[in-house]
Design a protein around this motif. Structure first.
Motif, PDB file in Angstrom:
ATOM      1  N   GLY A   1      49.194 -62.185  11.509  1.00 27.10           N
ATOM      2  CA  GLY A   1      48.059 -61.352  11.156  1.00 27.10           C
ATOM      3  C   GLY A   1      48.103 -61.015   9.677  1.00 27.10           C
ATOM      4  N   ALA A   2      46.947 -60.742   9.100  1.00 29.77           N
ATOM      5  CA  ALA A   2      46.867 -60.352   7.685  1.00 29.77           C
ATOM      6  C   ALA A   2      46.334 -58.932   7.594  1.00 29.77           C
ATOM      7  CB  ALA A   2      45.955 -61.297   6.909  1.00 29.77           C
ATOM      8  N   TYR A   3      46.982 -58.105   6.793  1.00 28.10           N
ATOM      9  CA  TYR A   3      46.485 -56.751   6.582  1.00 28.10           C
ATOM     10  C   TYR A   3      45.177 -56.790   5.806  1.00 28.10           C
ATOM     11  CZ  TYR A   3      50.954 -55.272   8.411  1.00 28.10           C
ATOM     12  OH  TYR A   3      52.042 -55.089   9.235  1.00 28.10           O
ATOM     13  N   ALA A   4      44.325 -55.833   6.089  1.00 31.27           N
ATOM     14  CA  ALA A   4      42.938 -55.885   5.617  1.00 31.27           C
ATOM     15  C   ALA A   4      42.832 -56.017   4.100  1.00 31.27           C
ATOM     16  CB  ALA A   4      42.185 -54.650   6.101  1.00 31.27           C
ATOM     17  N   ASP A   5      43.675 -55.325   3.351  1.00 33.55           N
ATOM     18  CA  ASP A   5      43.561 -55.348   1.891  1.00 33.55           C
ATOM     19  C   ASP A   5      44.280 -56.527   1.238  1.00 33.55           C
ATOM     20  OD1 ASP A   5      42.043 -53.053   2.003  1.00 33.55           O
ATOM     21  OD2 ASP A   5      43.752 -51.712   1.692  1.00 33.55           O
ATOM     22  N   SER A   6      44.860 -57.394   2.040  1.00 31.54           N
ATOM     23  CA  SER A   6      45.556 -58.554   1.480  1.00 31.54           C
ATOM     24  C   SER A   6      44.584 -59.590   0.925  1.00 31.54           C
ATOM     25  CB  SER A   6      46.422 -59.222   2.549  1.00 31.54           C
ATOM     26  OG  SER A   6      45.596 -59.828   3.535  1.00 31.54           O
ATOM     27  N   ARG A   7      43.352 -59.556   1.409  1.00 32.79           N
ATOM     28  CA  ARG A   7      42.309 -60.516   1.024  1.00 32.79           C
ATOM     29  C   ARG A   7      42.628 -61.926   1.489  1.00 32.79           C
ATOM     30  NH1 ARG A   7      40.311 -58.358  -4.986  1.00 32.79           N
ATOM     31  NH2 ARG A   7      39.922 -56.213  -4.306  1.00 32.79           N
ATOM     32  N   PHE A   8      43.505 -62.053   2.472  1.00 32.47           N
ATOM     33  CA  PHE A   8      43.734 -63.351   3.093  1.00 32.47           C
ATOM     34  C   PHE A   8      42.666 -63.587   4.152  1.00 32.47           C
ATOM     35  CE2 PHE A   8      48.594 -62.998   2.270  1.00 32.47           C
ATOM     36  CZ  PHE A   8      48.372 -63.243   0.925  1.00 32.47           C
ATOM     37  N   HIS A   9      42.337 -64.861   4.376  1.00 35.74           N
ATOM     38  CA  HIS A   9      41.287 -65.238   5.311  1.00 35.74           C
ATOM     39  C   HIS A   9      41.877 -65.948   6.528  1.00 35.74           C
ATOM     40  CE1 HIS A   9      38.811 -65.665   1.353  1.00 35.74           C
ATOM     41  NE2 HIS A   9      38.895 -64.398   1.737  1.00 35.74           N
ATOM     42  N   ILE A  10      41.122 -65.953   7.619  1.00 32.35           N
ATOM     43  CA  ILE A  10      41.523 -66.708   8.793  1.00 32.35           C
ATOM     44  C   ILE A  10      41.704 -68.176   8.389  1.00 32.35           C
ATOM     45  CG2 ILE A  10      40.894 -67.432  11.129  1.00 32.35           C
ATOM     46  CD1 ILE A  10      41.421 -64.425  10.851  1.00 32.35           C
ATOM     47  N   GLY A  11      42.839 -68.747   8.767  1.00 39.15           N
ATOM     48  CA  GLY A  11      43.132 -70.136   8.421  1.00 39.15           C
ATOM     49  C   GLY A  11      43.892 -70.324   7.132  1.00 39.15           C
ATOM     50  N   ASP A  12      44.029 -69.271   6.313  1.00 37.06           N
ATOM     51  CA  ASP A  12      44.879 -69.385   5.119  1.00 37.06           C
ATOM     52  C   ASP A  12      46.317 -69.648   5.549  1.00 37.06           C
ATOM     53  OD1 ASP A  12      42.767 -68.883   3.454  1.00 37.06           O
ATOM     54  OD2 ASP A  12      43.437 -66.884   2.823  1.00 37.06           O
ATOM     55  N   VAL A  13      47.023 -70.442   4.763  1.00 33.93           N
ATOM     56  CA  VAL A  13      48.451 -70.676   4.980  1.00 33.93           C
ATOM     57  C   VAL A  13      49.216 -69.837   3.971  1.00 33.93           C
ATOM     58  CG1 VAL A  13      50.304 -72.382   4.884  1.00 33.93           C
ATOM     59  CG2 VAL A  13      48.111 -72.977   5.940  1.00 33.93           C
ATOM     60  N   VAL A  14      50.177 -69.051   4.449  1.00 32.26           N
ATOM     61  CA  VAL A  14      50.902 -68.108   3.591  1.00 32.26           C
ATOM     62  C   VAL A  14      52.393 -68.438   3.609  1.00 32.26           C
ATOM     63  CG1 VAL A  14      51.456 -65.700   3.149  1.00 32.26           C
ATOM     64  CG2 VAL A  14      49.196 -66.310   4.061  1.00 32.26           C
ATOM     65  N   ALA A  15      52.954 -68.620   2.431  1.00 30.24           N
ATOM     66  CA  ALA A  15      54.403 -68.738   2.278  1.00 30.24           C
ATOM     67  C   ALA A  15      54.940 -67.349   1.944  1.00 30.24           C
ATOM     68  CB  ALA A  15      54.753 -69.725   1.170  1.00 30.24           C
ATOM     69  N   ALA A  16      55.789 -66.831   2.808  1.00 29.98           N
ATOM     70  CA  ALA A  16      56.290 -65.469   2.631  1.00 29.98           C
ATOM     71  C   ALA A  16      57.415 -65.443   1.604  1.00 29.98           C
ATOM     72  CB  ALA A  16      56.776 -64.912   3.956  1.00 29.98           C
ATOM     73  N   THR A  17      57.351 -64.468   0.718  1.00 31.82           N
ATOM     74  CA  THR A  17      58.388 -64.308  -0.300  1.00 31.82           C
ATOM     75  C   THR A  17      59.461 -63.305   0.118  1.00 31.82           C
ATOM     76  OG1 THR A  17      57.045 -62.625  -1.407  1.00 31.82           O
ATOM     77  CG2 THR A  17      56.800 -64.908  -2.162  1.00 31.82           C
ATOM     78  N   SER A  18      59.160 -62.494   1.127  1.00 33.37           N
ATOM     79  CA  SER A  18      60.126 -61.510   1.628  1.00 33.37           C
ATOM     80  C   SER A  18      59.724 -61.078   3.026  1.00 33.37           C
ATOM     81  CB  SER A  18      60.203 -60.284   0.707  1.00 33.37           C
ATOM     82  OG  SER A  18      58.958 -59.609   0.683  1.00 33.37           O
ATOM     83  N   GLU A  19      60.638 -60.405   3.708  1.00 32.21           N
ATOM     84  CA  GLU A  19      60.388 -59.862   5.039  1.00 32.21           C
ATOM     85  C   GLU A  19      60.993 -58.471   5.147  1.00 32.21           C
ATOM     86  OE1 GLU A  19      58.918 -60.119   7.811  1.00 32.21           O
ATOM     87  OE2 GLU A  19      58.043 -62.121   7.887  1.00 32.21           O
ATOM     88  N   VAL A  20      60.370 -57.628   5.962  1.00 29.95           N
ATOM     89  CA  VAL A  20      60.871 -56.280   6.195  1.00 29.95           C
ATOM     90  C   VAL A  20      60.560 -55.878   7.630  1.00 29.95           C
ATOM     91  CG1 VAL A  20      58.728 -55.180   5.407  1.00 29.95           C
ATOM     92  CG2 VAL A  20      60.886 -53.915   5.273  1.00 29.95           C
ATOM     93  N   PHE A  21      61.440 -55.106   8.256  1.00 29.71           N
ATOM     94  CA  PHE A  21      61.158 -54.514   9.567  1.00 29.71           C
ATOM     95  C   PHE A  21      60.246 -53.309   9.337  1.00 29.71           C
ATOM     96  CE2 PHE A  21      65.264 -56.635  10.314  1.00 29.71           C
ATOM     97  CZ  PHE A  21      64.971 -57.347  11.464  1.00 29.71           C
ATOM     98  N   ALA A  22      59.035 -53.353   9.893  1.00 30.00           N
ATOM     99  CA  ALA A  22      58.029 -52.355   9.535  1.00 30.00           C
ATOM    100  C   ALA A  22      57.758 -51.309  10.603  1.00 30.00           C
ATOM    101  CB  ALA A  22      56.719 -53.058   9.166  1.00 30.00           C
ATOM    102  N   ASP A  23      58.509 -51.305  11.697  1.00 30.18           N
ATOM    103  CA  ASP A  23      58.321 -50.209  12.658  1.00 30.18           C
ATOM    104  C   ASP A  23      59.643 -49.685  13.193  1.00 30.18           C
ATOM    105  OD1 ASP A  23      58.951 -52.315  14.317  1.00 30.18           O
ATOM    106  OD2 ASP A  23      57.195 -52.119  15.608  1.00 30.18           O
ATOM    107  N   ILE A  24      60.718 -49.867  12.417  1.00 30.89           N
ATOM    108  CA  ILE A  24      61.990 -49.232  12.741  1.00 30.89           C
ATOM    109  C   ILE A  24      62.092 -47.950  11.921  1.00 30.89           C
ATOM    110  CG2 ILE A  24      64.497 -49.425  12.697  1.00 30.89           C
ATOM    111  CD1 ILE A  24      64.230 -52.401  13.041  1.00 30.89           C
ATOM    112  N   GLY A  25      62.200 -46.833  12.598  1.00 27.37           N
ATOM    113  CA  GLY A  25      62.249 -45.554  11.914  1.00 27.37           C
ATOM    114  C   GLY A  25      61.821 -44.434  12.826  1.00 27.37           C
ATOM    115  N   MET A  26      61.202 -43.413  12.286  1.00 26.13           N
ATOM    116  CA  MET A  26      60.858 -42.211  13.041  1.00 26.13           C
ATOM    117  C   MET A  26      59.374 -41.893  12.879  1.00 26.13           C
ATOM    118  SD  MET A  26      63.941 -42.141  11.527  1.00 26.13           S
ATOM    119  CE  MET A  26      65.645 -42.067  12.106  1.00 26.13           C
TER     120      MET A  26
END
Length: 233
Positions: free
Chosen positions: A74-99
């Motif tokens: 999925g692409a976050y709304a403000d990323s300006r990526f479109h359906i079908g775009d191919v994305v090479a990720a430069t980093s990764e993070v766990f985004a729902d571990i916490g409180m």
């Protein structure tokens, strides 16, 4: 960054893995692991727990020199990526571990706590080889930062919160699990995903998923030999 020796190509599902090309693949573990010309191809399953459960024994037994994670995202709304775009990720993070915090739409990431392991205090860096470049010609290729979650975004508020907290562009359920396992083993990792939906108010349209899979298949038809070419002759 050169990807040396035999590698491990991973996707969450067989449908996603097949975009890489599985012709001539030889089964090693039924429905999970195959021998391919680059090394091995594997279905990790969907989500962080099953990905780590399957991946770690493969890393120990196969000892790949590099790892590729491919699939849809999925692409976050403000990323300006479109359906079908191919994305090479430069980093990764766990985004729902916490409180979760008492006020609405607020969250304290584990990275902001005093007891966070150093591995979780900053994004996990990934490798993007030089042959991947941003392009406008189909399939459009972009670079972006990945977020990995146990619970996919289903509301616009959640999507905006995650993007703002972590400065991320795309969302999956496996990327950071693979990234943390390869980071501690010093295994170079590449992540390439195609956008199938917006990480906002949930709207998973089958035609968008198929469009994303076709884009990813086209990308690998164009570039798979370049991945192989990163291996020594």
């Amino acid at each position: 960054m050169k990807f040396l020796g035999l590698g491990l190509v991973c996707a969450a599902t067989l449908e996603e893995l097949e975009t890489f090309g599985m012709e001539g693949a030889e089964p090693v573990e039924a429905g999970k692991l195959w021998r391919i010309r680059e090394g091995y191809a594997a279905v990790t399953g969907v989500g962080i727990p099953i990905t780590l459960l399957r991946l770690i024994p493969w890393l120990e037994s196969l000892k790949p020199g590099w790892l590729l994670n491919t699939g849809i995202a999925g692409a976050y709304a403000d990323s300006r990526f479109h359906i079908g775009d191919v994305v090479a990720a430069t980093s990764e993070v766990f985004a729902d571990i916490g409180m979760e915090l008492p006020t609405e739409e607020t969250f304290l990431p584990i990275s902001k706590t005093p007891f966070a392991d150093p591995l979780l205090q900053k994004p996990l860096k990934l490798n993007v080889p030089n042959w991947i470049q941003e392009t406008e010609t189909p399939p459009r290729v972009r670079f972006g930062r990945g977020a990995t979650v146990n619970r996919c975004t289903g509301r616009s508020g959640t999507g905006h919160l995650r993007r703002d907290l972590f400065n991320v562009d795309i969302e999956s359920m496996e990327g950071a699990a693979l990234a943390i396992a390869t980071t501690v083993r010093h295994i170079p990792m590449l992540e390439v995903r195609s956008i199938s939906n917006l990480a906002s108010d949930r709207d998973m349209q089958p035609e968008n998923i198929q469009h994303a899979l076709r884009s990813l298949k086209t990308f690998w038809e164009m570039h798979r030999d370049q991945l192989s070419g990163d291996k020594p002759s």
